[in-house]
Design a protein around this motif. Structure first.
Motif, PDB file in Angstrom:
ATOM      1  N   UNK A  66      -1.636   3.328   1.743  1.00 23.42           N
ATOM      2  CA  UNK A  66      -0.369   4.002   1.439  1.00 23.42           C
ATOM      3  C   UNK A  66      -0.635   5.493   1.256  1.00 23.42           C
ATOM      4  N   UNK A  67       0.390   6.258   1.482  1.00 27.01           N
ATOM      5  CA  UNK A  67       0.318   7.698   1.261  1.00 27.01           C
ATOM      6  C   UNK A  67       1.149   8.038   0.031  1.00 27.01           C
ATOM      7  N   UNK A  68       0.494   8.530  -1.018  1.00 26.18           N
ATOM      8  CA  UNK A  68       1.141   8.860  -2.288  1.00 26.18           C
ATOM      9  C   UNK A  68       0.921  10.336  -2.568  1.00 26.18           C
ATOM     10  N   UNK A 108      -5.824   3.270  -1.039  1.00 28.18           N
ATOM     11  CA  UNK A 108      -5.679   1.830  -0.857  1.00 28.18           C
ATOM     12  C   UNK A 108      -4.994   1.235  -2.086  1.00 28.18           C
ATOM     13  N   UNK A 109      -3.931   0.476  -1.844  1.00 21.31           N
ATOM     14  CA  UNK A 109      -3.157  -0.172  -2.900  1.00 21.31           C
ATOM     15  C   UNK A 109      -2.747  -1.557  -2.427  1.00 21.31           C
ATOM     16  N   UNK A 110      -2.211  -2.345  -3.339  1.00 20.79           N
ATOM     17  CA  UNK A 110      -1.561  -3.584  -2.926  1.00 20.79           C
ATOM     18  C   UNK A 110      -0.313  -3.243  -2.132  1.00 20.79           C
ATOM     19  N   UNK A 111       0.073  -4.055  -1.148  1.00 21.51           N
ATOM     20  CA  UNK A 111       1.270  -3.743  -0.355  1.00 21.51           C
ATOM     21  C   UNK A 111       2.483  -3.570  -1.263  1.00 21.51           C
ATOM     22  N   UNK A 112       3.100  -2.391  -1.212  1.00 24.69           N
ATOM     23  CA  UNK A 112       4.197  -2.089  -2.110  1.00 24.69           C
ATOM     24  C   UNK A 112       5.257  -1.275  -1.380  1.00 24.69           C
ATOM     25  N   UNK A 157      -5.034  -0.690   8.949  1.00 28.27           N
ATOM     26  CA  UNK A 157      -4.510  -0.133   7.716  1.00 28.27           C
ATOM     27  C   UNK A 157      -4.448  -1.193   6.620  1.00 28.27           C
ATOM     28  N   UNK A 158      -5.046  -2.353   6.872  1.00 32.74           N
ATOM     29  CA  UNK A 158      -5.079  -3.435   5.890  1.00 32.74           C
ATOM     30  C   UNK A 158      -6.497  -3.991   5.805  1.00 32.74           C
TER      31      UNK A 158
END
Length: 293
Positions: A178-180, A186-190, A265-266
């Motif tokens: 994810x791009x924050x 890398x994060x849990x799918x959100x 990306x996963x």
């Protein structure tokens, strides 16, 4: 009889409801009610308006796990206990049908080799060809030698973090890039919550947005298993936006897999590998509800 009714009718409605609230109920033939019940609907609508106008941005994330496919390798202590239990079971168990047939065949062969053997004893078998149990064991042994079990570990798959077939003896967790705030992590799918849907539906939508058409997941309930929140820097805060709250929902993989891609990306990672990809504060919240089965 008309005077009390007239006095009651002359009271203001608010004063009448206040009296009802103090006593808890009207001691008449009417249905019992209270001020809190009358004001319940307006209070709930106020809470909804406040949640919509909250300075916290709401998100939902899916903690998708692939459960172990094969059993883990036994430790030396477990191997020793397993062999001991097998030996105890062998010594104390009764003979099975195959072992009883082995004894019968051995007894029949010993009678045939005796000097006083009478062939009339075998008439009950007729002209059928007797297949000895030892012959069956020899044929089974040949079939066993031809059997090639599938490898438990494949080096090429173990190194491929985008493959759901890696580390079959361990549970895996799906991470997405994810791009924050302009930074890739890398994060849990959100994904962000949208008005009109529940947080559980938001987590399901986050999982469905991944590039995996055949990915099937079973969500474990509609209640979140954890929450992570962070505040923006003071210079970036506003009255309408203070920070972000992310609610986690657990799910297990029931079918399908991510398509192989060189720049995936996963990732599918073990619990021990999460520290290599997640931020410490985020990892602390996630590790609380991820079990090492």
């Amino acid at each position: 009889m008309a005077a009390p009714s007239a006095r009651m009718a002359s009271r203001p409605l608010l004063q009448f409801l206040t009296c009802v609230g103090r006593t808890g109920a009207v001691d008449t033939g009417f249905r019992r009610f209270s001020v809190s019940y009358v004001c319940g609907a307006s209070l709930q609508s106020k809470v909804v308006r406040e949640s919509v106008c909250s300075p916290w941005k709401l998100q939902a994330a899916a903690c998708l796990q692939r459960l172990p496919v094969v059993s883990q390798d036994l430790s030396p202590t477990e191997l020793h206990v397993s062999h001991m239990m097998q030996q105890i079971e062998l010594e104390k168990s009764l003979l099975c049908d195959h072992e009883l047939r082995l004894l019968e065949d051995a007894e029949r062969m010993s009678r045939k080799q005796a000097d006083d053997y009478d062939s009339d004893e075998e008439e009950e078998h007729g002209n059928q060809e007797i297949v000895l149990t030892q012959d069956l064991e020899d044929s089974w042994e040949q079939r066993l030698k031809q059997f090639q079990p599938a490898p438990r570990v494949r080096a090429d798959v173990e190194r491929n973090l985008s493959s759901v077939e890696r580390c079959l003896a361990d549970p895996l967790v799906l991470l997405a890039e994810h791009e924050v705030d302009g930074e890739k992590m890398w994060l849990l799918p959100q994904t962000q919550w949208q008005e009109g849907e529940s947080l559980s539906q938001t987590a399901q939508r986050a999982l469905a947005s991944l590039p995996a058409a055949g990915l099937q997941a079973t969500f474990l309930g509609h209640a979140p298993c954890g929450v992570y929140k962070y505040k923006l820097p003071k210079a970036a805060r506003t009255e309408s936006f203070v920070g972000v709250k992310t609610f986690f929902f657990k799910a297990v993989l029931s079918g399908g897999s991510l398509p192989p891609a060189p720049n995936a990306r996963c990732l599918w990672v073990k619990k021990s590998e999460l520290q290599d990809y997640l931020k410490p504060a985020y990892l602390e919240k996630v590790e609380r509800f991820i079990l090492s089965l």
